[in-house]
Write a protein that holds these residues in place. Structure first.
Motif, mmCIF file in Angstrom:
data_model
loop_
_atom_site.group_PDB
_atom_site.id
_atom_site.type_symbol
_atom_site.label_atom_id
_atom_site.label_comp_id
_atom_site.label_asym_id
_atom_site.label_seq_id
_atom_site.Cartn_x
_atom_site.Cartn_y
_atom_site.Cartn_z
ATOM 1 N N GLY A 151 8.810 40.038 45.079
ATOM 2 C CA GLY A 151 7.777 40.606 45.935
ATOM 3 C C GLY A 151 6.630 39.634 46.076
ATOM 4 O O GLY A 151 6.164 39.062 45.086
ATOM 5 N N GLU A 192 2.932 38.053 48.276
ATOM 6 C CA GLU A 192 1.722 38.328 49.044
ATOM 7 C C GLU A 192 1.914 38.034 50.531
ATOM 8 O O GLU A 192 0.978 38.204 51.309
ATOM 9 C CB GLU A 192 0.551 37.533 48.472
ATOM 10 C CG GLU A 192 0.124 38.054 47.104
ATOM 11 C CD GLU A 192 -1.176 37.485 46.604
ATOM 12 O OE1 GLU A 192 -1.570 36.416 47.097
ATOM 13 O OE2 GLU A 192 -1.788 38.105 45.709
ATOM 14 N N ASN A 250 3.732 39.932 52.125
ATOM 15 C CA ASN A 250 4.042 41.323 52.509
ATOM 16 C C ASN A 250 5.529 41.639 52.517
ATOM 17 O O ASN A 250 5.924 42.716 52.980
ATOM 18 C CB ASN A 250 3.447 41.689 53.872
ATOM 19 C CG ASN A 250 1.950 41.523 53.959
ATOM 20 O OD1 ASN A 250 1.312 41.087 53.005
ATOM 21 N ND2 ASN A 250 1.372 41.865 55.099
ATOM 22 N N HIS A 279 5.854 47.175 54.170
ATOM 23 C CA HIS A 279 4.494 47.244 53.644
ATOM 24 C C HIS A 279 3.550 46.469 54.558
ATOM 25 O O HIS A 279 3.905 45.413 55.093
ATOM 26 C CB HIS A 279 4.434 46.669 52.235
ATOM 27 C CG HIS A 279 5.017 47.564 51.185
ATOM 28 N ND1 HIS A 279 4.430 48.749 50.819
ATOM 29 C CD2 HIS A 279 6.141 47.438 50.420
ATOM 30 C CE1 HIS A 279 5.161 49.322 49.870
ATOM 31 N NE2 HIS A 279 6.207 48.551 49.609
ATOM 32 N N GLN A 300 0.527 45.379 53.497
ATOM 33 C CA GLN A 300 -0.332 44.545 52.667
ATOM 34 C C GLN A 300 0.535 43.845 51.617
ATOM 35 O O GLN A 300 1.721 44.151 51.475
ATOM 36 C CB GLN A 300 -1.424 45.397 51.997
ATOM 37 C CG GLN A 300 -2.435 46.018 52.960
ATOM 38 C CD GLN A 300 -3.359 44.982 53.572
ATOM 39 O OE1 GLN A 300 -3.668 43.974 52.969
ATOM 40 N NE2 GLN A 300 -3.798 45.245 54.803
ATOM 41 N N ILE A 331 2.670 42.580 48.466
ATOM 42 C CA ILE A 331 3.467 43.281 47.464
ATOM 43 C C ILE A 331 2.885 42.987 46.089
ATOM 44 O O ILE A 331 2.591 41.832 45.766
ATOM 45 C CB ILE A 331 4.945 42.840 47.515
ATOM 46 C CG1 ILE A 331 5.490 42.908 48.957
ATOM 47 C CG2 ILE A 331 5.783 43.694 46.562
ATOM 48 C CD1 ILE A 331 5.417 44.257 49.601
ATOM 49 N N ARG A 332 2.741 44.015 45.277
ATOM 50 C CA ARG A 332 2.204 43.849 43.931
ATOM 51 C C ARG A 332 3.270 43.934 42.846
ATOM 52 O O ARG A 332 3.161 43.277 41.816
ATOM 53 C CB ARG A 332 1.132 44.921 43.674
ATOM 54 C CG ARG A 332 -0.125 44.771 44.520
ATOM 55 C CD ARG A 332 -0.833 43.484 44.219
ATOM 56 N NE ARG A 332 -2.101 43.361 44.920
ATOM 57 C CZ ARG A 332 -2.523 42.259 45.496
ATOM 58 N NH1 ARG A 332 -1.756 41.184 45.464
ATOM 59 N NH2 ARG A 332 -3.690 42.194 46.095
ATOM 60 N N SER A 391 9.165 49.313 45.391
ATOM 61 C CA SER A 391 8.134 48.289 45.609
ATOM 62 C C SER A 391 6.783 48.959 45.750
ATOM 63 O O SER A 391 6.677 50.060 46.279
ATOM 64 C CB SER A 391 8.442 47.467 46.865
ATOM 65 O OG SER A 391 8.464 48.295 48.025
ATOM 66 N N SER A 392 5.753 48.281 45.258
ATOM 67 C CA SER A 392 4.393 48.787 45.427
ATOM 68 C C SER A 392 3.554 47.711 46.080
ATOM 69 O O SER A 392 3.862 46.520 46.000
ATOM 70 C CB SER A 392 3.788 49.196 44.085
ATOM 71 O OG SER A 392 3.484 48.059 43.291
ATOM 72 N N SER A 393 2.440 48.146 46.697
ATOM 73 C CA SER A 393 1.694 47.221 47.542
ATOM 74 C C SER A 393 0.199 47.496 47.489
ATOM 75 O O SER A 393 -0.259 48.556 47.058
ATOM 76 C CB SER A 393 2.194 47.356 48.990
ATOM 77 O OG SER A 393 1.333 46.722 49.915
ATOM 78 N N ASP A 441 -1.293 48.113 49.998
ATOM 79 C CA ASP A 441 -1.519 49.121 51.044
ATOM 80 C C ASP A 441 -1.561 50.543 50.462
ATOM 81 O O ASP A 441 -1.541 51.527 51.203
ATOM 82 C CB ASP A 441 -0.479 49.023 52.157
ATOM 83 C CG ASP A 441 0.949 49.347 51.697
ATOM 84 O OD1 ASP A 441 1.118 49.850 50.568
ATOM 85 O OD2 ASP A 441 1.897 49.085 52.453
ATOM 86 N N SER A 492 -4.940 49.958 45.812
ATOM 87 C CA SER A 492 -3.756 49.140 45.571
ATOM 88 C C SER A 492 -2.939 49.627 44.377
ATOM 89 O O SER A 492 -3.483 49.929 43.315
ATOM 90 C CB SER A 492 -4.197 47.691 45.340
ATOM 91 O OG SER A 492 -3.118 46.883 44.922
#
Length: 666
Positions: free
Chosen positions: A527, A529, A531, A550, A552, A554-555, A568-570, A572, A595
């Motif tokens: 993941g 940055e 996106n 996403h 924004q 990806i974190r 996945s988390s973001s 956003d 976030s």
């Protein structure tokens, strides 16, 4: 016009359509990275590159700012520090850009041996230019400036950043947008300002920013900041704290209300001017504001305000002269004011208010304190069955990493610290543990990875290969492969336990913030940055598919134990579930207000946990897609979470420097 990107060109402006610069002869670049048309030099950084105004042709020629790093420095140390500073600026902007009072990072890349950073163009002017055009500020205007800037300073300090160069030149006021008025024919634009208020203030130039720690030091003999605006501890010793930024804010407000430059006073009198600043005022100010100035401008840092909250408490605890719309808006947007029956005023952060009025969370087992800075990552290592420690009641080893440059190993059952590992040369950004319990990997800001034995606390070896900071790590289910993702978008695969490099795969255009192996070890999810999430075939080292959805960066990414679903988390604020075989989006979880920085899945694949910048952890049922509960215990944003191998304990880390242990079931 088209601008020459040779940083040494004395006359860089050229008409469009010619191949080479008329002044220096260097080939012109019509579109930097294919879509940025550079049209003007905004500033020259004195041997380190230039800052340009550009247009993004893919966004209807929307204006943006392009910063170029072209250091003319001798020696590997100086060059390395210049590149690190530039990378840190990009990282800080990426992390902080969700705040409307900080320019958004649009891109970061290398082209023709130069590094470029592209950020939002702020349509407006600096407070220094405003001062020269409109004259000094009134007391009411100074209070507005303070209440506009203090929340953004609180925002960056809570996220581990000190700006280090607060001054009127680095504060811009956005140009007010035309106010919409309703007429006979509908809505029309007028020339007035929204609500009659001035535009929002924006903090710019994070090139001097540094990660916040108990003490931040530069190389002896070097300083970051501006004389007159930077405090003694910063210019003399290279040390910086939140209180250092507050001195800069005080000096800035003094300049705006007096019209006298602190830089000139410093040249003539050193720091003696801070004790006699009142004599330079053209008109007196109220006693309470003068006392705030006194405390902001204390030469001795111990006597100065230590936090933004302390300043706001004093600022709003006295009657304000002639409240204005912008003042009211800032208070409502940035804080909650509790009016008490005995006439006092409390200022509290909105998240802290929720904790204040709520009950203690019954799922919290223990809070671990030990790190002196924000905790960047946590992981839980099992105990090998053949180890003597397996009979010691440990239940597992919790590993934590921090910007304080250390790793800590904790007894998961008791919360007692076992080891502190201090062999890292810089801040530690990520940590991973092997399923066999024999290896801990740490990813560092100095571009290295270190392998450790969690049973003895001994360093095994250091891995070299990345060209920028190591942001993410994962170890395969058979404990034989390590994957590492870096700030420049590169992923390296390593063989364990030897540490031999297997391959480098490079396809992301932004920092790789998370990597995860599939249970069978045949694929890797990354993941970024940029996106996107990419799924890699580890045999061919090729991209199988790209997951887009996403809005924004990806974190975090995770794969369910059955290997069928990718989570996945973001930034956003959402979490998405994807079908790993088809790439189709299955579901979007919405519930966090900021976030989502980290996710983890229980070993049975039934529950997904998420940690967020809204200070909470949420548990979600993967079958029903319902939220199970919200865990509240951190006073600041949650940076990382991990679930124990038995699925009974969750560990969470935060920028408040703490680690919380939670029970997953009652």
């Amino acid at each position: 016009m088209l601008c020459c990107l040779n940083p040494d060109c004395s006359n860089p402006l050229n008409p469009c359509g010619i191949p080479n610069c008329q002044s220096c002869g260097v080939p012109l670049i019509p579109l930097l990275r294919g879509h940025y048309r550079v049209i003007k030099v905004l500033s020259d950084e004195g041997g380190f590159g230039r800052t340009y105004l550009a247009e993004d042709v893919d966004k209807l020629n929307e204006r943006c700012v392009v910063k170029q790093l072209a250091p003319k420095v001798q020696g590997t140390y100086a060059l390395k520090k210049a590149i690190e500073s530039f990378q840190q600026e990009a990282q800080r902007l990426q992390e902080l850009g969700k705040n409307s009072q900080i320019p958004t990072l649009l891109a970061y890349f290398e082209e023709d041996s130069y590094l470029y950073l592209v950020q939002e163009f702020i349509d407006g002017q600096t407070l220094l230019k405003e001062l020269r055009q409109q004259g000094t500020c009134s007391e009411t205007e100074i209070r507005e400036v303070l209440l506009d800037l203090l929340p953004v300073l609180k925002f960056i300090h809570e996220r581990g950043v000190i700006h280090r160069d607060i001054k009127p030149q680095n504060i811009m006021r956005r140009s007010p947008q035309p106010m919409l008025t309703r007429g006979v024919g509908g809505m029309s634009a007028s020339g007035g300002k929204i609500g009659g208020a001035k535009g929002e203030l924006v903090l710019i130039d994070f090139g001097a920013s540094k990660q916040l720690s108990a003490t931040v030091r530069t190389k002896p003999g070097t300083t970051i900041g501006t004389r007159g605006y930077s405090p003694l501890e910063q210019l003399q010793d290279g040390e910086a704290y939140p209180a250092s930024d507050l001195f800069g804010l005080g000096a800035t407000c003094f300049h705006l209300i007096s019209g006298v430059s602190p830089g000139l006073l410093w040249t003539e009198n050193g720091y003696s001017w801070v004790a006699s600043w009142r004599q330079y005022l053209k008109r007196p100010i109220s006693t309470d504001l003068a006392e705030i100035f006194d405390k902001l401008l204390k030469k001795d840092i111990k006597e100065r305000y230590q936090s933004v909250d302390e300043v706001i408490k004093d600022l709003v605890s006295e009657p304000l002269p002639s409240p204005s719309p912008i003042l009211t808006n800032r208070l409502l947007a940035g804080a909650v004011i509790l009016l008490l029956g005995f006439g006092g005023v409390w200022y509290v952060n909105d998240f802290q208010l929720l904790d204040f009025i709520g009950d203690k969370n019954s799922f919290l087992i223990k809070t671990l304190n030990g790190h002196s800075n924000l905790v960047t990552s946590v992981a839980i290592s099992p105990i090998p069955p053949d180890s003597p420690l397996s009979k010691g009641g440990l239940g597992g080893i919790l590993v934590s990493s921090s910007f304080d440059t250390t790793l800590k190993l904790w007894n998961l059952a008791t919360g007692k610290e076992i080891f502190t590992l201090e062999g890292n040369a810089g801040s530690v950004h990520s940590v991973a543990t092997s399923p066999d319990g024999r290896t801990v990997a740490s990813g560092n800001g100095d571009n290295t990875i270190k392998l450790w034995n969690p049973l003895t606390g001994q360093e095994i070896r250091t891995l070299y290969g990345h060209l920028s900071s190591v942001e993410s790590l994962a170890i395969s289910s058979d404990s034989k492969m390590l994957a590492s993702g870096s700030f420049n978008g590169t992923i390296i695969l390593w063989k364990l336990p030897s540490g031999k490099e297997i391959a480098t795969i490079n396809s992301h255009s932004g920092a790789v913030k998370s990597v995860a192996f599939s249970p069978d070890g045949k694929t890797l999810a990354s993941g970024s940055e940029d996106n996107t999430i990419k799924l890699w075939n580890l045999a061919s080292k090729k991209v199988i598919r790209i997951f887009k959805g996403h809005s924004q960066p990806i974190r975090s990414v995770a794969i369910t134990p059955d290997g069928k679903t990718l989570a996945s988390s973001s930034a956003d604020d959402t979490i998405k579930l994807w079908n790993l075989s088809t790439g189709q989006e299955i579901h979007t979880f919405k519930g966090h207000s900021f976030s989502v920085n980290s996710i983890a899945i229980t070993p049975d694949g039934k529950i997904l946990a998420s940690g967020s910048s809204d200070h909470t952890i949420k548990l979600w049922d993967l079958a029903t897609k319902w939220e199970i509960r919200t865990l509240k215990g951190h006073s600041k944003e949650v940076t990382s979470i991990a679930i124990s191998p038995d699925g009974k304990t969750l560990a969470s880390a935060g920028t408040d420097g703490t680690i919380n242990l939670w029970r997953m079931v009652r």
